[in-house]
Write a protein that holds these residues in place. Structure first.
Motif, PDB file in Angstrom:
ATOM      1  N   ILE A 295       0.807  -1.231   0.051  1.00  0.00           N
ATOM      2  CA  ILE A 295      -0.014   0.038  -0.094  1.00  0.00           C
ATOM      3  C   ILE A 295       0.730   1.389   0.048  1.00  0.00           C
ATOM      4  N   PRO A 296       0.788   2.032  -0.908  1.00  0.00           N
ATOM      5  CA  PRO A 296       1.512   3.241  -1.243  1.00  0.00           C
ATOM      6  C   PRO A 296       1.517   4.257   0.154  1.00  0.00           C
ATOM      7  N   PRO A 297       2.408   5.155   0.124  1.00  0.00           N
ATOM      8  CA  PRO A 297       2.421   6.236   1.337  1.00  0.00           C
ATOM      9  C   PRO A 297       1.218   7.187   1.166  1.00  0.00           C
ATOM     10  N   GLN A 298       0.679   7.692   2.201  1.00  0.00           N
ATOM     11  CA  GLN A 298      -0.468   8.459   2.105  1.00  0.00           C
ATOM     12  C   GLN A 298      -0.452   9.693   3.007  1.00  0.00           C
ATOM     13  N   THR A 299      -0.895  10.864   2.701  1.00  0.00           N
ATOM     14  CA  THR A 299      -0.655  12.036   3.599  1.00  0.00           C
ATOM     15  C   THR A 299      -2.106  12.564   3.779  1.00  0.00           C
ATOM     16  N   ASN A 300      -2.480  12.960   4.907  1.00  0.00           N
ATOM     17  CA  ASN A 300      -3.740  13.533   5.419  1.00  0.00           C
ATOM     18  C   ASN A 300      -3.477  14.770   6.198  1.00  0.00           C
ATOM     19  N   SER A 301      -4.071  15.747   5.592  1.00  0.00           N
ATOM     20  CA  SER A 301      -4.444  17.205   6.264  1.00  0.00           C
ATOM     21  C   SER A 301      -5.437  17.597   6.423  1.00  0.00           C
ATOM     22  N   PHE A 302      -5.976  17.971   7.638  1.00  0.00           N
ATOM     23  CA  PHE A 302      -7.248  18.470   7.828  1.00  0.00           C
ATOM     24  C   PHE A 302      -7.498  19.215   9.288  1.00  0.00           C
ATOM     25  N   ALA A 303      -8.611  20.145   9.045  1.00  0.00           N
ATOM     26  CA  ALA A 303      -8.887  20.796  10.634  1.00  0.00           C
ATOM     27  C   ALA A 303      -9.833  19.972  11.364  1.00  0.00           C
ATOM     28  N   ALA A 304      -9.476  19.888  12.591  1.00  0.00           N
ATOM     29  CA  ALA A 304     -10.433  19.222  13.570  1.00  0.00           C
ATOM     30  C   ALA A 304     -10.648  19.975  14.755  1.00  0.00           C
ATOM     31  N   LEU A 305     -11.858  19.552  15.298  1.00  0.00           N
ATOM     32  CA  LEU A 305     -12.282  20.282  16.657  1.00  0.00           C
ATOM     33  C   LEU A 305     -11.509  19.356  17.761  1.00  0.00           C
ATOM     34  N   ASP A 306     -11.510  20.180  18.965  1.00  0.00           N
ATOM     35  CA  ASP A 306     -10.420  19.593  20.011  1.00  0.00           C
ATOM     36  C   ASP A 306     -11.622  19.859  21.168  1.00  0.00           C
ATOM     37  N   PHE A 307     -11.928  18.477  21.784  1.00  0.00           N
ATOM     38  CA  PHE A 307     -12.769  18.371  23.008  1.00  0.00           C
ATOM     39  C   PHE A 307     -11.909  17.634  24.054  1.00  0.00           C
ATOM     40  N   GLY A 308     -11.701  18.184  25.193  1.00  0.00           N
ATOM     41  CA  GLY A 308     -10.914  17.278  26.263  1.00  0.00           C
ATOM     42  C   GLY A 308     -11.171  17.842  27.417  1.00  0.00           C
ATOM     43  N   GLU A 309     -10.549  17.029  28.460  1.00  0.00           N
ATOM     44  CA  GLU A 309     -10.804  17.240  29.883  1.00  0.00           C
ATOM     45  C   GLU A 309      -9.614  16.618  30.393  1.00  0.00           C
ATOM     46  N   GLN A 310      -9.204  17.077  31.644  1.00  0.00           N
ATOM     47  CA  GLN A 310      -7.923  16.676  32.440  1.00  0.00           C
ATOM     48  C   GLN A 310      -8.350  16.612  33.870  1.00  0.00           C
ATOM     49  N   TYR A 311      -8.107  15.414  34.670  1.00  0.00           N
ATOM     50  CA  TYR A 311      -8.419  15.460  35.859  1.00  0.00           C
ATOM     51  C   TYR A 311      -7.324  14.858  36.893  1.00  0.00           C
TER      52      TYR A 311
END
Length: 389
Positions: A295-311
């Protein structure tokens, strides 16, 4: 030479002896005079019951006045029981005023504090000033005050704390495997911001089969800037490689807004929301039977939301539990996302030594064909605590 008195040997000896005695007396008197100020000069604390304590005032904080004595080292006195303080060498009365996130400090050189009916009369280098009780709470020596203010604005290389852990497993003979785990976490909090750095690596190699069964590296940084007691801005940069998933490099850069949902001595909870840009580079993937075509190399570029929590929560006296989870939905295709989660337990053994256990999971919905969507890592071993002041 003629003397205006009887120059007989006895008289002459008596004269010389008296002159020597006078010289010795004057010398002793001079020494006593020089030493007398060092003996007499001392800070004096007067208590409500009339007792007096002498020594050298070193600080006052948290309602306690600390005085250094030659006979009992440092003595802590409840300042509520003090009526007067007389100080030979001026110390600094530090009066702090906080407006929002801005902290201003007024330094007053003082030589005496006298309790009054509605506060204190403070003797400064320029006179006497009446102050409210709320203003007379913190006293330091000039050197200690300078060090304190420097700690409020530390240099970039100062005020770091962290832990580094290392685990190693070897098997030889019928087996030939090597497993190495490394983890480093650093944090530098100040009154206005916090910087966090991390690095982790897990590597396992089978010498008999000449194959690598684990090779994952992750590293990153996060910067928080406090907008107030509850809200903060944050910026992140995370990088990862995973040979078994054919991931050459994943770069995630972004930022957003955070909320200190719970703040306390025993537990803290932060909630975060923002936007990130993700760039992924995957290499060649070996053919998956029955196909013989890689399977040849692939490149992905995209914007994404970021939801997180730290405890974070203290468990008993010597253990700290940490947990964090993040969810990154792809804005170009919401059916694709990445999710990460970590869980760690640190138990202090000595001031510099702890036992560290950490679990991490990374889930990707769209890895290259022939690779798995999920990576789970468990590490445990000794951790070495350190601080850079």
């Amino acid at each position: 030479m003629r003397f205006p008195f009887d120059s007989s040997p006895l008289v002459l000896l008596s004269y010389r002896s008296s002159r020597t005695l006078r010289r010795i007396t004057l010398t002793l008197a001079s020494v006593v005079t020089l030493l007398l100020p060092a003996t007499v000069l001392a800070d004096t604390i007067t208590l409500k019951n009339g007792d007096h304590i002498t020594g050298a005032v070193s600080q006052m904080t948290g309602g306690k006045l600390t005085i250094h004595t030659d006979y009992a080292d440092d003595v802590n006195i409840d300042f509520a029981k003090v009526t007067a303080v007389k100080i030979d060498k001026p110390v600094v009365l530090s009066i702090e005023t906080k407006t929002g996130k801005k902290l201003s400090i007024r330094e007053v050189q003082i030589t005496a504090i006298d309790r009054t009916a509605d506060g204190f009369a403070v003797t400064t280098t320029s006179g006497t000033e009446n102050m409210a009780a709320a203003s007379v709470t913190t006293v330091r020596t000039p050197a200690a005050q300078q060090a304190y203010e420097a700690s409020l604005r530390p240099g970039w290389l100062h005020d770091w704390t962290g832990v580094a852990n290392l685990s190693l497993a070897l098997a030889r003979g019928n087996s030939d495997t090597t497993t190495l785990g490394v983890g480093v976490n650093l944090v530098r909090p100040t009154l206005t911001d916090k910087t966090s750095l991390y690095f982790n690596d897990i590597y396992t190699h089978d010498g008999i089969l000449n194959s690598t069964t684990a090779d994952h590296i992750g590293a990153g940084a996060r910067y928080d800037y406090n907008l107030g007691p509850k809200f903060f801005l944050f910026g992140t940069a995370d990088f990862a490689t995973d040979q078994l998933q054919a991931l050459d490099l994943r770069s995630v850069v972004g930022g957003g807004l955070g909320w200190h949902a719970i703040t306390g001595d025993k537990q803290q909870l932060d909630l975060l929301a923002g936007l990130v840009w993700t760039h992924e580079q995957y290499g060649w993937v070996p053919p998956v039977p029955p196909s013989i075509v890689p399977i040849p190399p692939q490149t992905n570029s995209f914007a994404a939301l970021d939801f997180g929590e730290q405890y974070t929560r203290k468990v008993g006296k010597n253990s700290v539990l940490t947990e964090q989870a993040y969810f990154f939905p792809n804005l170009q295709d919401t059916s694709e996302y990445r999710a990460t989660g970590t869980l760690g337990l640190s138990t202090k053994i000595k001031s510099f030594l702890s036992w560290q256990t950490s679990m991490a999971d990374v889930y990707v919905t769209n890895p290259p064909v022939g690779t798995k969507t999920n990576d789970f890592i468990l590490t445990t071993g000794f951790g070495f605590n350190f601080a850079r002041k």
